[in-house]
Design an enzyme around this catalytic site. Structure first.
Site, mmCIF file in Angstrom:
data_model
loop_
_atom_site.group_PDB
_atom_site.id
_atom_site.type_symbol
_atom_site.label_atom_id
_atom_site.label_comp_id
_atom_site.label_asym_id
_atom_site.label_seq_id
_atom_site.Cartn_x
_atom_site.Cartn_y
_atom_site.Cartn_z
ATOM 1 N N ASN A 12 5.816 -1.469 -5.179
ATOM 2 C CA ASN A 12 4.852 -1.478 -4.073
ATOM 3 C C ASN A 12 5.532 -0.865 -2.837
ATOM 4 O OD1 ASN A 12 3.617 -2.463 -1.636
ATOM 5 N ND2 ASN A 12 2.395 -3.842 -2.885
ATOM 6 N N HIS A 15 5.541 -1.310 2.503
ATOM 7 C CA HIS A 15 6.365 -1.564 3.678
ATOM 8 C C HIS A 15 7.204 -0.368 4.111
ATOM 9 C CE1 HIS A 15 4.557 -5.345 3.986
ATOM 10 N NE2 HIS A 15 4.888 -5.654 2.744
ATOM 11 N N HIS A 48 -1.386 -1.020 -1.215
ATOM 12 C CA HIS A 48 -2.515 -1.852 -0.775
ATOM 13 C C HIS A 48 -3.150 -1.198 0.445
ATOM 14 C CE1 HIS A 48 -3.852 -6.217 0.499
ATOM 15 N NE2 HIS A 48 -4.850 -5.360 0.471
ATOM 16 N N ARG A 50 -5.311 -1.807 3.101
ATOM 17 C CA ARG A 50 -5.970 -2.959 3.747
ATOM 18 C C ARG A 50 -7.098 -2.478 4.636
ATOM 19 N NH1 ARG A 50 -2.567 -7.923 3.435
ATOM 20 N NH2 ARG A 50 -4.217 -8.869 4.644
ATOM 21 N N ARG A 54 -3.101 -1.596 8.206
ATOM 22 C CA ARG A 54 -1.873 -1.913 8.941
ATOM 23 C C ARG A 54 -0.642 -1.229 8.353
ATOM 24 N NH1 ARG A 54 -1.178 -8.275 7.476
ATOM 25 N NH2 ARG A 54 -3.344 -8.289 8.167
ATOM 26 N N HIS A 55 -0.689 -0.880 7.068
ATOM 27 C CA HIS A 55 0.450 -0.122 6.520
ATOM 28 C C HIS A 55 -0.045 1.149 5.828
ATOM 29 C CE1 HIS A 55 -0.520 -2.906 3.293
ATOM 30 N NE2 HIS A 55 0.187 -3.906 3.786
ATOM 31 N N GLU A 75 -4.351 -1.525 -4.631
ATOM 32 C CA GLU A 75 -4.767 -2.887 -4.291
ATOM 33 C C GLU A 75 -5.784 -2.805 -3.167
ATOM 34 O OE1 GLU A 75 -1.537 -5.314 -3.070
ATOM 35 O OE2 GLU A 75 -0.499 -5.109 -4.960
ATOM 36 N N THR A 106 -0.815 -11.197 1.573
ATOM 37 C CA THR A 106 -1.864 -11.774 0.729
ATOM 38 C C THR A 106 -1.444 -13.182 0.339
ATOM 39 O OG1 THR A 106 -2.155 -9.533 -0.072
ATOM 40 C CG2 THR A 106 -3.354 -11.251 -1.241
ATOM 41 N N GLU A 156 -3.541 -10.546 -12.456
ATOM 42 C CA GLU A 156 -2.189 -10.578 -11.898
ATOM 43 C C GLU A 156 -1.987 -11.962 -11.310
ATOM 44 O OE1 GLU A 156 -0.684 -7.208 -9.827
ATOM 45 O OE2 GLU A 156 0.672 -8.425 -8.592
ATOM 46 N N HIS A 199 4.342 -10.921 -6.252
ATOM 47 C CA HIS A 199 4.340 -11.399 -4.863
ATOM 48 C C HIS A 199 5.577 -12.241 -4.594
ATOM 49 C CE1 HIS A 199 3.057 -12.453 -0.870
ATOM 50 N NE2 HIS A 199 2.103 -11.555 -0.995
HETATM 51 N N1 PXP Z 1 0.939 -7.978 -6.171
HETATM 52 C C1 PXP Z 1 -0.088 -8.089 -5.289
HETATM 53 C C2 PXP Z 1 -1.462 -8.243 -5.838
HETATM 54 C C3 PXP Z 1 0.135 -8.036 -3.901
HETATM 55 O O1 PXP Z 1 -0.902 -8.151 -3.052
HETATM 56 C C4 PXP Z 1 1.453 -7.810 -3.437
HETATM 57 C C5 PXP Z 1 1.701 -7.676 -1.976
HETATM 58 O O2 PXP Z 1 1.007 -6.598 -1.461
HETATM 59 C C6 PXP Z 1 2.476 -7.677 -4.382
HETATM 60 C C7 PXP Z 1 2.195 -7.796 -5.747
HETATM 61 C C8 PXP Z 1 3.884 -7.410 -3.986
HETATM 62 O O3 PXP Z 1 4.390 -8.474 -3.232
HETATM 63 P P1 PXP Z 1 5.785 -8.297 -2.514
HETATM 64 O O4 PXP Z 1 5.626 -7.185 -1.521
HETATM 65 O O5 PXP Z 1 6.011 -9.632 -1.873
HETATM 66 O O6 PXP Z 1 6.801 -7.970 -3.562
#
Ligand code: PXP
Length: 254
Positions: A12, A15, A48, A50, A54-55, A75, A106, A156, A199
């Site tokens: 992901n 960030h 993601h 959003r 924001r990102h 996402e 999330t 998930e 997550h």
């Molecule tokens: N899976 C989903 C569905 C998420 O929303 C996120 C965060 O955007 C992640 C995985 C990844 O989480 P993390 O950034 O904490 O590793």
């Protein structure tokens, strides 16, 4: 290890965009991060989009779709705006997540139970367009059963509560969350759902989740992007991959 037993890693890159947006600059570029992730052994890229942007931005999604050969997992919240964007781009996968503007990340899973018919209607055109749809849910039997009824191909499981309990040293809570995730991975798989998890995963927590044989994919972002500051993105991903593979190999041969 047989290909069947191999656990996929979705990186992901949200960030990378968070850092870029902190200064309103054009760098660091999430598409460049995605390319490095691909070279480092990621099996997919997750982003993601959003509602408040924001990102990740709309332009990032365009760039990822245009320049990436890895599957993109988009996402998004279950809104008509996002459905339109997904139908325009037709990413490999769409993961539907709950979204609140005031949250930092999330925070919980989708309330599928009680919202099944709306979600079924939302999923159908996406599935018809060829997107593999997953629902991001808490490890709870009623959510798993409801997800199955919506026609989603994938769930998930939210690993945030487990990871938070581990990092806070609340070991009884961590054990309870771990058992819930283990049991719901098996339950979802028994219902014919593909199981993903993610997550808050770190080098400390990834091994235990990787050992669940039913989990096909982990999606990991925040920790990897943070770790990349110290050791570079490719090396941060390599280490995650190694921990996942070692754990899965030990579980398969046990
Ligand atoms: N899976 C989903 C569905 C998420 O929303 C996120 C965060 O955007 C992640 C995985 C990844 O989480 P993390 O950034 O904490 O590793």
């Amino acid at each position: 290890m047989r290909e069947l037993d191999r656990l996929r890693l979705g990186v992901n890159i949200d960030h990378v965009a968070t850092v870029r947006n902190a200064r309103g600059s054009s760098y660091p570029d999430p598409v460049r991060a995605a390319r490095i992730a691909q070279e480092a052994g990621a099996d997919g890229i997750t982003a993601h989009l959003r509602e408040d942007r924001r990102h990740i931005s709309d332009a990032d999604i365009e760039g990822l779709m245009a320049h990436l050969s890895l599957p993109l997992n988009l996402e998004m919240a279950a809104t008509s705006e996002m459905q339109g964007i997904a139908l325009r781009h037709r990413p490999h996968a769409v993961c539907i997540v709950p979204e609140k503007r005031e949250e930092r990340t999330t925070e919980g899973g989708l309330e599928v139970s009680g919202d099944e018919s709306r979600l079924s209607d939302f999923i159908a055109p996406l599935a018809h367009a060829g997107c593999r749809v997953s629902l991001f849910i808490a490890a709870d039997p009623s959510q798993v059963e409801a997800a199955r009824r919506t026609g989603a191909a994938v769930v998930e499981l939210h690993t945030g509560a487990y990871c938070d309990a581990r990092s806070d040293g609340r070991f009884d809570d961590a054990r309870r969350e771990f058992e819930r995730l283990r049991d719901m991975s098996a339950f979802a798989h028994s219902l014919g759902l593909e199981v993903h998890a993610g997550h808050g995963l770190t080098y400390d927590t990834v091994r235990s989740i990787s050992a669940f044989p039913e989990v096909a994919e982990l999606n990991i972002g925040h920790f990897l992007i943070g770790e990349a500051v110290f050791r570079g993105l490719a090396e941060a991903i390599n280490e995650m991959r190694r921990l996942m593979d070692d754990s899965r190999r030990e579980a398969v041969s046990a």
